[in-house]
Design a protein around this motif. Structure first.
Motif, PDB file in Angstrom:
ATOM      1  N   GLY A  76      39.439  35.001  34.880  1.00 18.93           N
ATOM      2  CA  GLY A  76      40.817  34.696  34.337  1.00 18.93           C
ATOM      3  C   GLY A  76      41.300  35.716  33.274  1.00 18.93           C
ATOM      4  N   GLY A  77      42.537  35.246  32.839  1.00 13.10           N
ATOM      5  CA  GLY A  77      43.018  36.038  32.034  1.00 13.10           C
ATOM      6  C   GLY A  77      43.544  37.341  32.281  1.00 13.10           C
ATOM      7  N   ALA A  78      43.465  38.364  31.535  1.00 13.87           N
ATOM      8  CA  ALA A  78      43.691  39.876  31.815  1.00 13.87           C
ATOM      9  C   ALA A  78      42.341  40.566  32.038  1.00 13.87           C
ATOM     10  CB  ALA A  78      44.193  40.662  30.749  1.00 13.87           C
ATOM     11  N   PRO A  81      40.531  40.567  36.141  1.00 11.88           N
ATOM     12  CA  PRO A  81      41.012  41.667  37.141  1.00 11.88           C
ATOM     13  C   PRO A  81      40.576  43.005  36.722  1.00 11.88           C
ATOM     14  CG  PRO A  81      42.859  40.365  36.363  1.00 11.88           C
ATOM     15  CD  PRO A  81      41.977  39.754  35.953  1.00 11.88           C
ATOM     16  N   GLY A 120      45.395  48.351  34.733  1.00 13.32           N
ATOM     17  CA  GLY A 120      45.929  47.956  32.989  1.00 13.32           C
ATOM     18  C   GLY A 120      46.830  48.886  32.966  1.00 13.32           C
ATOM     19  N   GLY A 176      48.748  44.237  26.422  1.00 14.16           N
ATOM     20  CA  GLY A 176      48.422  42.881  26.155  1.00 14.16           C
ATOM     21  C   GLY A 176      49.216  42.070  25.151  1.00 14.16           C
TER      22      GLY A 176
ATOM     23  N   THR B  81      43.650  32.847  38.969  1.00 15.54           N
ATOM     24  CA  THR B  81      42.851  34.307  39.536  1.00 15.54           C
ATOM     25  C   THR B  81      43.422  34.611  40.905  1.00 15.54           C
ATOM     26  OG1 THR B  81      41.093  32.590  39.995  1.00 15.54           O
ATOM     27  CG2 THR B  81      40.849  33.622  37.893  1.00 15.54           C
ATOM     28  N   THR B 106      50.560  39.737  30.827  1.00 15.56           N
ATOM     29  CA  THR B 106      49.641  40.858  31.208  1.00 15.56           C
ATOM     30  C   THR B 106      48.643  40.066  32.296  1.00 15.56           C
ATOM     31  OG1 THR B 106      49.784  41.888  29.059  1.00 15.56           O
ATOM     32  CG2 THR B 106      47.864  42.352  30.567  1.00 15.56           C
ATOM     33  N   GLY B 107      47.922  38.837  31.697  1.00 12.72           N
ATOM     34  CA  GLY B 107      47.107  38.244  32.857  1.00 12.72           C
ATOM     35  C   GLY B 107      47.734  37.786  34.184  1.00 12.72           C
ATOM     36  N   SER B 144      53.805  44.941  25.708  1.00  6.81           N
ATOM     37  CA  SER B 144      53.772  44.675  27.085  1.00  6.81           C
ATOM     38  C   SER B 144      55.024  44.204  27.791  1.00  6.81           C
ATOM     39  CB  SER B 144      52.743  43.511  27.422  1.00  6.81           C
ATOM     40  OG  SER B 144      51.289  44.150  27.120  1.00  6.81           O
TER      41      SER B 144
END
Lengths: 209, 368
Positions: A76-78, A81, A120, A176, B81, B106-107, B144
């Motif tokens: 999860g989060g950044a 991926p 990213g 981020g 996800t 970002t996520g 961001s």
């Protein structure tokens, strides 16, 4: 050589490291992000460790692909991926090989990190995990040219990773959630760079044994 | 912490089970986690959104006729996800493609982009359109960028109506991008929210303090200052919105011909006299409806003074931040097409249009 067995030990050691350093990663992230990096990495690599028995029966390429998908869907989060992409793109270079020599490992990481950078949109000095991966890949290439042993190359990469990780402390975050803090992000070590260091260190340990 | 919950780690799933029980017209999948419509017509573009949970009714509460076809909830304030969006997209695609509406975190961005690539590999046409409307974030180029907040609600309504009306994927994407370039939001928090797993307030405000420019996860805004009357606070928010200069940034979208990512420059021009708007006065979760109308009174007065026209309004809690006290104001410079689509019928747990006096949509008996 990086064999299937090494890779599984690498993942196991990575899971141990993420569990051991969960609180440290949490605190680093709480300072400049949203504080979930320790929980997320521990959840993702913990899940990966549970998958090891299944992965034993897979080909090397399938192992990396499966690891990528597990991280993608559980971290999860950044970071999910980003780490997921690293393994998926790296897996694509493996082909039918059942073990990677030092040169093939570099090819693996070059492709993986290229994917991470594309995902990213990051550059060096943005205060991200790429500030660990970029110097590590440069160090790896130099060591390979100097025809060093695989384990020595990895030892040198761990040193480069540590330097890269610590170099994020004075950086101003440009990516981020930390980027919103502007100047206030200076003076804190980047949590993603830190978890990347632990991942590289676990790889070294899996080969050293 | 006093909350109507059991184990904090079960909160999201238990609440989704409740939503599905109350709304049998919705399909709920828990592994991977997504909510979708059961009655999506063939050939219709599917509109899907998602993000961290804790912003109800966004996004799951907007799944239904005329809005979203699917929504993918993450843990509280944590991105979903890629496997969630990928499976959801496969489930709701009716051959006309899937539009992802993505709030700029970002996520969220990285997870949606990854899932878009997975969809593409499966031959599903897909596009990602960003929402980044929070004017409290300054200096976009070195961060961001602006966060996606209240404008997301308006985008989901309008683009959902467009998809229902038969717009193509490209046309839905163009409309959504246009909405994003014409919307601005600003929020204020009077108190912090509490994430169940954390068990304590995300940030601390003294009794007489407020955070101007708060994000929907309790992110810092532009200024922490002393509490003031509603008139003064609304003036401050409106001033931030109207004084916001041209905002230029780059978003990543999928080229529909090549299927490759490409950078798209987005430009938001400042608001000015004579323009028309759809507006949202939104509660953060802990502010009573009456106070929101108190906000709207002053806001409408200021719009009048500034010579702009409010074509449509929405007042209530539509994108919340758990139990945070506070509100946000969103303004969308709207053309006739947006207003027409705004008025189109929608039937979702969180929002019914044009109103709830239609027997077939909302079950009341006022059928004259």
């Amino acid at each position: 050589m990086l064999t299937k067995k090494n890779v599984l030990i690498w993942f196991e050691k990575s899971a141990d490291a993420m569990a051991e350093h969960k609180q440290e990663l949490h605190l680093l992230d709480a300072a400049i992000g949203d504080g979930d990096h320790g929980i997320n990495m521990n959840r993702g690599f913990g899940k990966l460790a549970l998958e090891l028995p299944v992965m034993g029966a897979m080909t090397l390429q399938e192992i990396f692909k499966h690891a990528g998908m597990v991280l993608l869907s559980t971290v999860g989060g950044a970071s999910g991926p980003l780490y997921g992409t690293l393994f998926l793109k790296g897996a694509a270079t493996v082909g039918t090989s059942e073990a990677l020599d030092a040169s093939a490992v570099l090819t693996f990481f070059d492709a993986g990190v290229e994917g991470l950078v594309a995902r990213g949109r990051t550059e060096e000095n943005d205060k991200t995990m790429y500030d660990v991966w970029a110097p590590v890949l440069r160090e790896y290439e130099l060591c390979l040219e100097a025809e060093m042993e695989f384990v020595e190359i990895l030892a040198a990469c761990v040193c480069a990773a540590e330097v890269g990780m610590k170099a994020t402390i004075p950086m101003l975050a440009r990516k981020g959630r930390a980027s919103y803090l502007g100047e206030r992000s200076i003076g804190h070590q980047d949590p993603g760079a830190t978890s990347s260091y632990y991942l590289i260190n676990a790889l070294y340990e899996s080969i050293r044994e | 912490m006093k909350k109507l919950i059991n184990n904090p780690s079960d909160v999201v799933n238990e609440q989704l089970l409740g939503l599905a029980a109350a709304h049998p017209e919705l399909h709920l999948s828990l592994a991977p986690r997504y909510v979708c419509r059961k009655d999506i017509p063939q050939g219709k573009v599917a509109v899907v959104s998602g993000g961290g949970s804790g912003h109800d009714p966004l996004h799951c509460g907007y799944v239904g006729f005329g809005m979203l076809d699917g929504a993918c909830p993450g843990e509280i304030f944590t991105s979903p996800t890629p496997d969630q969006m990928y499976e959801c997209a496969k489930h709701v695609d009716r051959g006309a493609g899937v539009l992802f509406i993505v709030k700029n975190y970002t996520g969220d961005v990285l997870n949606f982009e990854t899932s878009a690539e997975l969809c593409k590999m499966d031959g599903i046409q897909v596009q990602c359109i960003l929402i980044d409307d929070d004017v409290a974030v300054k200096g976009g180029g070195h961060t961001s960028g602006r966060r996606g907040v209240g404008l997301t609600v308006l985008a989901e309504k309008i683009v959902g109506a467009a998809a229902q009306a038969g717009y193509s994927l490209g046309a839905c994407a163009d409309l959504c991008r246009r909405i994003n370039q014409n919307g601005r939001s600003m929020g204020v928090a009077l108190s912090s929210c509490i994430i169940p797993e954390a068990g304590e307030t995300t940030f601390l405000l003294d009794n007489d303090e407020i955070e101007l420019g708060i994000g929907i996860h309790g992110e810092q805004g532009v200024e922490r200052r002393c509490m003031a009357s509603v008139d003064i606070l609304v003036e401050l928010m409106v001033e931030h919105i109207f004084s916001d200069p041209e905002y230029v940034r780059v978003a990543r979208e999928m080229n529909s011909a090549s299927g490759e990512w490409e950078d798209v420059q987005l430009v938001s021009t400042p608001f000015s006299r004579g323009e028309s708007f759809i507006v949202l006065v939104n509660g953060m979760g802990g502010t009573p409806p009456g106070e929101l109308y108190g906000v709207y009174r002053k806001f409408a007065e200021l719009c009048d003074e500034k010579g702009v026209s409010i074509k449509r309004n929405l007042v209530g809690t539509y994108i919340s931040s758990l139990e945070m006290q506070g509100c946000s104001i969103t303004m969308l410079r709207a053309d006739d097409e947006m207003v027409r689509l705004w008025d189109a019928r929608a039937v979702t747990p969180g929002l019914c249009f044009p109103s709830c006096d239609d027997v077939t949509s909302c079950g009341t008996s006022n059928a004259d």
